[in-house]
Design a protein around this motif. Structure first.
Motif, PDB file in Angstrom:
ATOM      1  N   GLU A  32      21.479 -10.787  22.770  1.00 35.63           N
ATOM      2  CA  GLU A  32      21.259  -9.983  21.573  1.00 35.63           C
ATOM      3  C   GLU A  32      22.499  -9.264  21.066  1.00 35.63           C
ATOM      4  OE1 GLU A  32      18.517 -10.165  19.923  1.00 35.63           O
ATOM      5  OE2 GLU A  32      17.537 -11.396  21.433  1.00 35.63           O
ATOM      6  N   ASP A  33      23.375  -8.836  21.955  1.00 38.80           N
ATOM      7  CA  ASP A  33      24.490  -7.970  21.580  1.00 38.80           C
ATOM      8  C   ASP A  33      25.814  -8.637  21.931  1.00 38.80           C
ATOM      9  OD1 ASP A  33      26.316  -5.950  21.133  1.00 38.80           O
ATOM     10  OD2 ASP A  33      25.440  -4.544  22.564  1.00 38.80           O
ATOM     11  N   GLU A  34      26.560  -9.054  20.904  1.00 31.62           N
ATOM     12  CA  GLU A  34      27.824  -9.753  21.162  1.00 31.62           C
ATOM     13  C   GLU A  34      28.877  -8.866  21.810  1.00 31.62           C
ATOM     14  OE1 GLU A  34      30.328  -9.499  17.038  1.00 31.62           O
ATOM     15  OE2 GLU A  34      28.721 -10.958  17.131  1.00 31.62           O
ATOM     16  N   ASN A  35      28.664  -7.544  21.799  1.00 26.57           N
ATOM     17  CA  ASN A  35      29.606  -6.621  22.444  1.00 26.57           C
ATOM     18  C   ASN A  35      29.101  -6.123  23.793  1.00 26.57           C
ATOM     19  OD1 ASN A  35      31.570  -6.602  20.312  1.00 26.57           O
ATOM     20  ND2 ASN A  35      30.075  -5.445  19.124  1.00 26.57           N
ATOM     21  N   ALA A  36      28.004  -6.705  24.264  1.00 31.47           N
ATOM     22  CA  ALA A  36      27.408  -6.241  25.519  1.00 31.47           C
ATOM     23  C   ALA A  36      28.323  -6.529  26.701  1.00 31.47           C
ATOM     24  CB  ALA A  36      26.065  -6.927  25.746  1.00 31.47           C
ATOM     25  N   ILE A  37      28.317  -5.621  27.619  1.00 30.56           N
ATOM     26  CA  ILE A  37      28.958  -5.840  28.918  1.00 30.56           C
ATOM     27  C   ILE A  37      27.905  -5.478  29.946  1.00 30.56           C
ATOM     28  CG2 ILE A  37      30.764  -5.121  30.510  1.00 30.56           C
ATOM     29  CD1 ILE A  37      32.539  -4.580  28.100  1.00 30.56           C
ATOM     30  N   ILE A  38      27.557  -6.433  30.765  1.00 36.28           N
ATOM     31  CA  ILE A  38      26.531  -6.241  31.786  1.00 36.28           C
ATOM     32  C   ILE A  38      27.223  -6.133  33.143  1.00 36.28           C
ATOM     33  CG2 ILE A  38      24.453  -7.214  32.844  1.00 36.28           C
ATOM     34  CD1 ILE A  38      24.117  -6.598  29.846  1.00 36.28           C
ATOM     35  N   GLY A  39      26.822  -5.140  33.879  1.00 38.76           N
ATOM     36  CA  GLY A  39      27.364  -5.022  35.228  1.00 38.76           C
ATOM     37  C   GLY A  39      27.988  -3.664  35.445  1.00 38.76           C
ATOM     38  N   PRO A  40      28.593  -3.525  36.560  1.00 38.16           N
ATOM     39  CA  PRO A  40      28.926  -4.574  37.508  1.00 38.16           C
ATOM     40  C   PRO A  40      27.705  -5.084  38.286  1.00 38.16           C
ATOM     41  CG  PRO A  40      29.645  -2.454  38.358  1.00 38.16           C
ATOM     42  CD  PRO A  40      29.088  -2.216  36.985  1.00 38.16           C
ATOM     43  N   VAL A  41      27.723  -6.394  38.557  1.00 45.09           N
ATOM     44  CA  VAL A  41      26.677  -7.050  39.327  1.00 45.09           C
ATOM     45  C   VAL A  41      27.313  -7.509  40.629  1.00 45.09           C
ATOM     46  CG1 VAL A  41      25.075  -8.997  39.401  1.00 45.09           C
ATOM     47  CG2 VAL A  41      25.508  -7.823  37.232  1.00 45.09           C
ATOM     48  N   ARG A  42      26.666  -7.171  41.724  1.00 47.07           N
ATOM     49  CA  ARG A  42      27.220  -7.531  43.026  1.00 47.07           C
ATOM     50  C   ARG A  42      26.709  -8.896  43.469  1.00 47.07           C
ATOM     51  NH1 ARG A  42      27.866  -3.704  48.250  1.00 47.07           N
ATOM     52  NH2 ARG A  42      29.090  -5.196  49.435  1.00 47.07           N
ATOM     53  N   SER A  43      27.635  -9.728  43.906  1.00 45.87           N
ATOM     54  CA  SER A  43      27.309 -11.028  44.455  1.00 45.87           C
ATOM     55  C   SER A  43      28.114 -11.172  45.734  1.00 45.87           C
ATOM     56  CB  SER A  43      27.663 -12.137  43.456  1.00 45.87           C
ATOM     57  OG  SER A  43      27.402 -13.390  44.023  1.00 45.87           O
ATOM     58  N   GLY A  44      27.453 -10.977  46.856  1.00 45.60           N
ATOM     59  CA  GLY A  44      28.161 -10.964  48.144  1.00 45.60           C
ATOM     60  C   GLY A  44      29.078  -9.764  48.194  1.00 45.60           C
ATOM     61  N   SER A  45      30.347  -9.989  48.424  1.00 47.59           N
ATOM     62  CA  SER A  45      31.303  -8.882  48.485  1.00 47.59           C
ATOM     63  C   SER A  45      32.042  -8.690  47.165  1.00 47.59           C
ATOM     64  CB  SER A  45      32.322  -9.147  49.606  1.00 47.59           C
ATOM     65  OG  SER A  45      33.054 -10.318  49.302  1.00 47.59           O
ATOM     66  N   LYS A  46      31.640  -9.434  46.130  1.00 44.98           N
ATOM     67  CA  LYS A  46      32.312  -9.407  44.842  1.00 44.98           C
ATOM     68  C   LYS A  46      31.479  -8.683  43.794  1.00 44.98           C
ATOM     69  CE  LYS A  46      33.388 -13.305  42.602  1.00 44.98           C
ATOM     70  NZ  LYS A  46      33.849 -14.660  42.327  1.00 44.98           N
ATOM     71  N   TRP A  47      32.150  -7.973  42.891  1.00 45.49           N
ATOM     72  CA  TRP A  47      31.513  -7.344  41.750  1.00 45.49           C
ATOM     73  C   TRP A  47      31.959  -8.076  40.489  1.00 45.49           C
ATOM     74  CZ3 TRP A  47      27.867  -3.609  42.164  1.00 45.49           C
ATOM     75  CH2 TRP A  47      27.761  -2.973  43.398  1.00 45.49           C
ATOM     76  N   THR A  48      31.015  -8.326  39.570  1.00 43.97           N
ATOM     77  CA  THR A  48      31.325  -9.084  38.366  1.00 43.97           C
ATOM     78  C   THR A  48      30.735  -8.397  37.142  1.00 43.97           C
ATOM     79  OG1 THR A  48      31.254 -11.130  39.648  1.00 43.97           O
ATOM     80  CG2 THR A  48      31.098 -11.353  37.266  1.00 43.97           C
ATOM     81  N   LEU A  49      31.488  -8.434  36.025  1.00 40.09           N
ATOM     82  CA  LEU A  49      30.992  -8.007  34.716  1.00 40.09           C
ATOM     83  C   LEU A  49      30.731  -9.269  33.897  1.00 40.09           C
ATOM     84  CD1 LEU A  49      33.578  -5.197  33.857  1.00 40.09           C
ATOM     85  CD2 LEU A  49      31.221  -4.882  34.626  1.00 40.09           C
ATOM     86  N   TYR A  50      29.748  -9.213  33.006  1.00 41.20           N
ATOM     87  CA  TYR A  50      29.427 -10.335  32.135  1.00 41.20           C
ATOM     88  C   TYR A  50      29.490  -9.877  30.682  1.00 41.20           C
ATOM     89  CZ  TYR A  50      27.497 -12.486  36.323  1.00 41.20           C
ATOM     90  OH  TYR A  50      27.340 -13.025  37.579  1.00 41.20           O
ATOM     91  N   THR A  51      30.000 -10.749  29.810  1.00 42.54           N
ATOM     92  CA  THR A  51      30.039 -10.463  28.373  1.00 42.54           C
ATOM     93  C   THR A  51      29.855 -11.770  27.608  1.00 42.54           C
ATOM     94  OG1 THR A  51      31.295  -9.338  26.632  1.00 42.54           O
ATOM     95  CG2 THR A  51      32.572 -10.647  28.184  1.00 42.54           C
ATOM     96  N   PRO A  52      29.213 -11.732  26.428  1.00 40.78           N
ATOM     97  CA  PRO A  52      29.027 -12.978  25.672  1.00 40.78           C
ATOM     98  C   PRO A  52      30.376 -13.530  25.219  1.00 40.78           C
ATOM     99  CG  PRO A  52      27.779 -11.160  24.696  1.00 40.78           C
ATOM    100  CD  PRO A  52      28.629 -10.580  25.759  1.00 40.78           C
ATOM    101  N   ALA A  53      30.534 -14.848  25.272  1.00 43.43           N
ATOM    102  CA  ALA A  53      31.771 -15.476  24.833  1.00 43.43           C
ATOM    103  C   ALA A  53      31.547 -16.336  23.595  1.00 43.43           C
ATOM    104  CB  ALA A  53      32.365 -16.317  25.956  1.00 43.43           C
ATOM    105  N   LYS A  54      30.367 -16.970  23.476  1.00 45.74           N
ATOM    106  CA  LYS A  54      30.127 -17.873  22.360  1.00 45.74           C
ATOM    107  C   LYS A  54      28.630 -18.112  22.210  1.00 45.74           C
ATOM    108  CE  LYS A  54      32.235 -22.050  20.701  1.00 45.74           C
ATOM    109  NZ  LYS A  54      33.183 -23.097  21.014  1.00 45.74           N
ATOM    110  N   LYS A  55      28.141 -18.093  20.977  1.00 43.79           N
ATOM    111  CA  LYS A  55      26.742 -18.400  20.696  1.00 43.79           C
ATOM    112  C   LYS A  55      26.702 -19.640  19.817  1.00 43.79           C
ATOM    113  CE  LYS A  55      23.591 -14.960  20.255  1.00 43.79           C
ATOM    114  NZ  LYS A  55      22.799 -13.900  19.608  1.00 43.79           N
ATOM    115  N   GLU A  56      25.890 -20.617  20.182  1.00 41.15           N
ATOM    116  CA  GLU A  56      25.832 -21.902  19.480  1.00 41.15           C
ATOM    117  C   GLU A  56      24.410 -22.456  19.490  1.00 41.15           C
ATOM    118  OE1 GLU A  56      28.262 -23.836  18.079  1.00 41.15           O
ATOM    119  OE2 GLU A  56      30.011 -22.659  18.676  1.00 41.15           O
TER     120      GLU A  56
END
Length: 181
Positions: A32-56
């Motif tokens: 919904e939001d092209e400026n959204a940043i989700i996270g940090p999300v933990r996966s094992g010992s790593k933290w990750t942020l997610y953001t939209p890159a392309k909608k098609e």
């Protein structure tokens, strides 16, 4: 977002996701939001942020055929391969120019020229496949094609692929996201 845009390009997910698929992951805001940043999300010992890159508008699956052109020195090139990368590119460009005008002889050319012995023997036919089944450049060429019958040229670690997008399933709006580790 500009400060990490270079990392986004390197960390783009190959797949496009529907709103429902993102909801299953708990990150539907990316749709919904092209400026959204989700996270940090933990996966094992790593933290990750997610953001939209392309909608098609993306198909769930495509049917494609290809002609693989290799060159000397590629890992998958046979010992009989004598073409340089430049010669292989020139050959692929020539095939692209011919088949962009008329794809009628594509299957015969694949049988005669393709270095992909599995699909080459079948006129280059790869059948139907979903996203993520092919290397990223091949995947994008097929799934970002605007219409069936489109012919594209991409390079991968296997060589140059002259791709004929034969059919596409119904398209729906999907988003590709970038991961920032």
């Amino acid at each position: 977002r500009a400060s990490y845009s270079q990392n986004i390009d390197r960390n783009q997910d190959i797949m496009f996701y529907s709103k429902e698929e993102l909801a299953d992951k708990g990150i539907e805001n990316l749709f919904e939001d092209e400026n959204a940043i989700i996270g940090p999300v933990r996966s094992g010992s790593k933290w990750t942020l997610y953001t939209p890159a392309k909608k098609e508008m993306i198909s769930d699956s495509v049917k494609a055929a290809h002609i693989l052109i290799t060159w000397q020195g590629l890992q998958n090139a046979g010992p009989e391969e004598t073409k340089t990368k430049e010669q292989a590119k020139a050959m692929a460009d020539s095939l692209l120019a011919v088949f962009e005008k008329d794809s009628a002889g594509f299957a015969k050319s694949a049988i005669a020229l393709s270095k992909d012995l599995g699909s080459g023997a079948k006129g280059g036919n790869l059948g139907w496949f979903g996203q993520g089944r092919m290397v990223p450049s091949f995947n994008d060429a097929c799934f970002l094609a605007k219409k069936r019958g489109e012919v594209k040229l991409v390079e991968s670690r296997f060589g140059f692929h002259v791709i004929l997008v034969q059919k596409q399933s119904k398209k729906s709006e999907k988003v590709r996201f970038a991961k920032i580790d």
